[in-house]
Design a protein around this motif. Structure first.
Motif, PDB file in Angstrom:
ATOM      1  N   PHE A   4       0.856  -1.196   0.000  1.00  0.00           N
ATOM      2  CA  PHE A   4       0.000   0.000   0.000  1.00  0.00           C
ATOM      3  C   PHE A   4       0.883   1.235   0.000  1.00  0.00           C
ATOM      4  O   PHE A   4       2.046   1.190   0.418  1.00  0.00           O
ATOM      5  N   ASP A   5       0.339   2.325  -0.479  1.00  0.00           N
ATOM      6  CA  ASP A   5       1.042   3.607  -0.443  1.00  0.00           C
ATOM      7  C   ASP A   5       0.832   4.255   0.919  1.00  0.00           C
ATOM      8  O   ASP A   5      -0.223   4.094   1.551  1.00  0.00           O
ATOM      9  N   TYR A   6       1.843   5.005   1.361  1.00  0.00           N
ATOM     10  CA  TYR A   6       1.753   5.711   2.641  1.00  0.00           C
ATOM     11  C   TYR A   6       2.024   7.185   2.384  1.00  0.00           C
ATOM     12  O   TYR A   6       3.044   7.553   1.783  1.00  0.00           O
ATOM     13  N   ILE A   7       1.100   8.030   2.827  1.00  0.00           N
ATOM     14  CA  ILE A   7       1.227   9.476   2.653  1.00  0.00           C
ATOM     15  C   ILE A   7       1.066  10.152   4.006  1.00  0.00           C
ATOM     16  O   ILE A   7       0.105   9.874   4.725  1.00  0.00           O
ATOM     17  N   ALA A  18      -5.698  13.586  -0.877  1.00  0.00           N
ATOM     18  CA  ALA A  18      -4.926  12.355  -1.046  1.00  0.00           C
ATOM     19  C   ALA A  18      -5.767  11.115  -0.843  1.00  0.00           C
ATOM     20  O   ALA A  18      -5.415  10.030  -1.317  1.00  0.00           O
ATOM     21  N   ALA A  19      -6.874  11.252  -0.135  1.00  0.00           N
ATOM     22  CA  ALA A  19      -7.723  10.096   0.160  1.00  0.00           C
ATOM     23  C   ALA A  19      -8.643   9.810  -1.022  1.00  0.00           C
ATOM     24  O   ALA A  19      -8.439  10.282  -2.125  1.00  0.00           O
ATOM     25  N   ALA A  23      -8.854   4.147  -0.021  1.00  0.00           N
ATOM     26  CA  ALA A  23      -7.858   4.694   0.895  1.00  0.00           C
ATOM     27  C   ALA A  23      -8.457   4.799   2.297  1.00  0.00           C
ATOM     28  O   ALA A  23      -9.674   4.821   2.467  1.00  0.00           O
ATOM     29  N   HIS A  44      -5.482   0.415  -0.362  1.00  0.00           N
ATOM     30  CA  HIS A  44      -4.302   0.548  -1.228  1.00  0.00           C
ATOM     31  C   HIS A  44      -3.491   1.782  -0.864  1.00  0.00           C
ATOM     32  O   HIS A  44      -2.383   1.974  -1.373  1.00  0.00           O
ATOM     33  N   LYS A  45      -4.057   2.604   0.057  1.00  0.00           N
ATOM     34  CA  LYS A  45      -3.351   3.818   0.472  1.00  0.00           C
ATOM     35  C   LYS A  45      -3.723   4.157   1.909  1.00  0.00           C
ATOM     36  O   LYS A  45      -4.891   4.090   2.290  1.00  0.00           O
ATOM     37  N   VAL A  47      -3.396   7.336   4.595  1.00  0.00           N
ATOM     38  CA  VAL A  47      -3.090   8.759   4.730  1.00  0.00           C
ATOM     39  C   VAL A  47      -2.949   9.058   6.216  1.00  0.00           C
ATOM     40  O   VAL A  47      -3.926   9.044   6.966  1.00  0.00           O
TER      41      VAL A  47
END
Length: 327
Positions: A4-7, A18-19, A23, A44-45, A47
């Motif tokens: 998963f992506d991390y922001i 970003a969401a 997410a 998958h993300k 925030v």
């Protein structure tokens, strides 16, 4: 491990932009990380909103504004909360453990997911986890489950203690959307009944971020939170009652009641409160309001005990708040 992506968001606008679909926001992570480990949730993300300026408790218009990132421990210990909203402090201290309360946040607490056994077991059908797959709890172990507000698609109960007290206090949720607009939603309208879409639990859109919860000026009367559970600590409620009662001249002049453990959302029935107001407290009145509350209860085999347990817990709570006048 699913990738998963991390922001790490540096503003609310950054977070909401970003969401989106697929997410999740992460703050304390006390519920989300467990669900990710079990693959019940697979965003998958993520925030991260921990650096946002939402950690304050401030007095506004005679009430309180509680930032979404205020920890459960800090909220329970706040002197204004303890003095004017003691039911909220009591409910928070009745939930989880000290370590979890140190990490859990106000916004996250409102959004915690059900503790239904079948929701957590990905080998079992669950309409909340996988819409249209069925509800195994209907024929299985349903001891923790709801007796009010459920449907033939889902009988899961809402797990939060804090949300029950917030419901009693007429809390309002402040929500910021991806367009930057902030709207206020009463907690009474925030949660959705399961109906045929139990996977849609709140009015939030995918990019919506809870930024704060506001409480109105404190109402008069004595407050308490009573929780019945399997063990003395670190257990979810079988039945809980958040209550406020104001007495004058031997009669109940105002009352508010909210319930946990028995509903698909923090439960409040205006008819129960209306039946109390203007009446002299006593066993007959308390039995009457219990009948009103439970008139539409639909227990399963495993949780039928919640009907008499709710009755006894409600009556004991009212006796406590009405004191000698309830004898």
């Amino acid at each position: 491990m699913r990738p998963f992506d991390y922001i790490r968001a540096d503003s609310t606008s950054h977070a909401t932009r970003a969401a989106g679909q697929g997410a999740n926001f992460i703050a304390g992570g006390t519920n989300l990380l467990d669900l990710m480990k079990l693959e019940v949730m697979a965003p998958h993300k993520l925030v991260d909103i921990n650096r946002l300026d939402m950690h304050q408790i401030t007095e506004v218009d005679g009430g309180l504004r509680i930032g979404a990132l205020v920890s459960n421990s800090d909220l329970a210990a706040d002197m204004t909360v303890r003095k004017h909203y003691p039911v909220l402090s009591e409910a928070l201290l009745a939930g989880a453990s000290g370590q979890l309360r140190n990490k859990a946040t106000t916004g996250g607490n409102l959004l915690q997911r059900t503790r239904c056994y079948y929701f957590y077991d990905t080998a079992m059908p669950c309409n909340k986890r996988e819409p249209g797959s069925g509800c195994q709890a209907m024929e299985g172990a349903a001891r923790l489950h709801a007796i009010l507000g459920a449907s033939d698609a889902c009988i899961a109960s809402h797990p939060s203690d804090m949300a029950v007290a917030m419901r009693l206090l007429d809390a309002v949720v402040e929500i910021e959307g991806a367009d930057g607009a902030v709207r206020s939603v009463p907690l009474a309208e925030f949660y959705r009944l399961p109906g045929q879409t139990p996977h849609i639990e709140t009015v939030l859109e995918p990019s919506d971020l809870i930024v704060a919860v506001t409480l109105p000026a404190p109402a008069k009367g004595a407050q308490t939170y009573r929780k019945v559970r399997d063990r003395a600590s670190y257990a979810f409620a079988m039945v809980s009652v958040a209550a406020r009662v104001q007495m004058d001249g031997g009669k109940i002049t105002d009352a508010a009641l909210a319930f946990g453990g028995i509903g698909s959302q923090p439960w409040r029935d205006p008819a129960v409160e209306k039946a109390l107001i203007g009446q002299e407290p006593g066993p007959a009145l308390f039995a009457k309001v219990a009948d009103i509350l439970l008139a539409d209860a639909k227990p399963q085999k495993d949780n039928a005990f919640k009907v008499p347990l709710t009755r006894r817990t409600l009556i004991a709570t009212l006796k406590e708040l009405c004191g000698k006048d309830a004898a």
